[in-house]
Design a protein around this motif. Sequence first.
Motif, short mmCIF file in Angstrom:
data_model
loop_
_atom_site.label_atom_id
_atom_site.label_comp_id
_atom_site.label_asym_id
_atom_site.label_seq_id
_atom_site.Cartn_x
_atom_site.Cartn_y
_atom_site.Cartn_z
N ASN A 30 -16.55 -8.14 -32.16
CA ASN A 30 -17.09 -7.94 -30.81
C ASN A 30 -16.11 -8.47 -29.76
O ASN A 30 -15.91 -7.84 -28.72
CB ASN A 30 -18.45 -8.62 -30.69
N SER A 31 -15.48 -9.61 -30.01
CA SER A 31 -14.49 -10.17 -29.08
C SER A 31 -13.30 -9.22 -28.91
O SER A 31 -12.83 -8.99 -27.79
CB SER A 31 -13.97 -11.52 -29.57
N VAL A 32 -12.81 -8.69 -30.03
CA VAL A 32 -11.68 -7.77 -29.97
C VAL A 32 -12.09 -6.50 -29.22
O VAL A 32 -11.35 -5.99 -28.37
CB VAL A 32 -11.16 -7.44 -31.39
N GLU A 33 -13.29 -5.99 -29.50
CA GLU A 33 -13.78 -4.79 -28.83
C GLU A 33 -13.89 -4.99 -27.32
O GLU A 33 -13.49 -4.12 -26.54
CB GLU A 33 -15.15 -4.41 -29.41
N ILE A 34 -14.39 -6.14 -26.91
CA ILE A 34 -14.52 -6.44 -25.47
C ILE A 34 -13.14 -6.44 -24.82
O ILE A 34 -12.93 -5.85 -23.75
CB ILE A 34 -15.24 -7.78 -25.26
N THR A 35 -12.15 -7.09 -25.47
CA THR A 35 -10.79 -7.14 -24.93
C THR A 35 -10.20 -5.74 -24.82
O THR A 35 -9.62 -5.38 -23.79
CB THR A 35 -9.89 -8.02 -25.82
N LEU A 36 -10.35 -4.93 -25.87
CA LEU A 36 -9.81 -3.57 -25.85
C LEU A 36 -10.46 -2.73 -24.75
O LEU A 36 -9.78 -1.99 -24.03
CB LEU A 36 -10.01 -2.89 -27.21
N ASN A 37 -11.78 -2.84 -24.59
CA ASN A 37 -12.47 -2.07 -23.57
C ASN A 37 -12.10 -2.52 -22.15
O ASN A 37 -12.00 -1.69 -21.25
CB ASN A 37 -13.98 -2.13 -23.78
N GLU A 38 -11.91 -3.83 -21.95
CA GLU A 38 -11.50 -4.31 -20.63
C GLU A 38 -10.13 -3.77 -20.26
O GLU A 38 -9.90 -3.33 -19.12
CB GLU A 38 -11.47 -5.84 -20.61
N MET A 39 -9.20 -3.78 -21.21
CA MET A 39 -7.85 -3.28 -20.94
C MET A 39 -7.86 -1.77 -20.72
O MET A 39 -7.15 -1.25 -19.86
CB MET A 39 -6.91 -3.65 -22.08
N ALA A 40 -8.69 -1.05 -21.49
CA ALA A 40 -8.78 0.40 -21.33
C ALA A 40 -9.34 0.75 -19.95
O ALA A 40 -8.92 1.74 -19.33
CB ALA A 40 -9.64 1.01 -22.43
N ALA A 41 -10.28 -0.05 -19.46
CA ALA A 41 -10.85 0.20 -18.13
C ALA A 41 -9.79 0.05 -17.04
O ALA A 41 -9.90 0.66 -15.97
CB ALA A 41 -12.01 -0.75 -17.87
N GLU A 42 -8.75 -0.75 -17.30
CA GLU A 42 -7.67 -0.94 -16.35
C GLU A 42 -6.54 0.08 -16.56
O GLU A 42 -5.50 0.00 -15.91
CB GLU A 42 -7.09 -2.35 -16.47
N GLY A 43 -6.74 1.02 -17.49
CA GLY A 43 -5.75 2.07 -17.72
C GLY A 43 -4.73 1.78 -18.81
O GLY A 43 -3.77 2.52 -18.97
N TRP A 44 -4.92 0.71 -19.57
CA TRP A 44 -3.99 0.34 -20.63
C TRP A 44 -4.41 0.99 -21.94
O TRP A 44 -5.57 0.94 -22.31
CB TRP A 44 -3.92 -1.17 -20.79
N GLU A 45 -3.45 1.54 -22.67
CA GLU A 45 -3.68 2.16 -23.97
C GLU A 45 -3.27 1.17 -25.07
O GLU A 45 -2.16 0.66 -25.06
CB GLU A 45 -2.86 3.44 -24.08
N TYR A 46 -4.19 0.93 -26.02
CA TYR A 46 -3.90 -0.01 -27.11
C TYR A 46 -2.82 0.58 -28.02
O TYR A 46 -2.87 1.75 -28.39
CB TYR A 46 -5.17 -0.29 -27.92
N GLN A 47 -1.82 -0.23 -28.38
CA GLN A 47 -0.75 0.20 -29.27
C GLN A 47 -0.87 -0.43 -30.66
O GLN A 47 -0.92 0.26 -31.64
CB GLN A 47 0.62 -0.15 -28.68
N ARG A 48 -0.90 -1.77 -30.70
CA ARG A 48 -0.93 -2.46 -32.01
C ARG A 48 -1.20 -3.94 -31.81
O ARG A 48 -1.10 -4.46 -30.71
CB ARG A 48 0.39 -2.26 -32.75
N ALA A 49 -1.45 -4.61 -32.92
CA ALA A 49 -1.58 -6.07 -32.95
C ALA A 49 -0.34 -6.61 -33.67
O ALA A 49 0.14 -6.01 -34.63
CB ALA A 49 -2.85 -6.50 -33.69
#
Length: 169
Positions: A30-49
Amino acid sequence: MQAFEYKVVPAPHKGTKAKGVKTAEGRFANSVEITLNEMAAEGWEYQRAELLPSDERSGLTGSTTNWRNVLVFRRALQEASDATAQPLAATVPPEGNAPAVETQAATAPAAAVLTATAGDPEAPSGATQVPGLGAASMQADDGVEELSPVSGMTAALKARAKLQNSNDE
């Protein structure tokens, strides 16, 4: 060619409580999902860990290496996307008594031909088959996965197959 900017943020260390999430793994996810969704809302695309070393001071003169988990994001640069949105041909309005000048539009490139390496089982139907060199042997292990088809068996694989066959008998 599209240009990108990158952002690296620390990965969450602890889980976040949420309704219906009871396990530690679920809370961490859930913590990782929240971080990914917050960054996506700002226009950032997840690449990798990534797990990266961090040299830090310990005591007065010592240092230790701590390993840090980070999440890597990217987004297209605004300048690059604005430049591609401009039309190729434009009419320049005249100033004073000057005649109107029309610039020539660049000819559109011909449609690219879809190709695939001969024998590729994942090749799209209708792709033009082209011969591929293939990997005859491993030259060096640089940590990058080789995607070309292997032509033939290496000596090590032949020896292992021979040993396996002799053990089976």
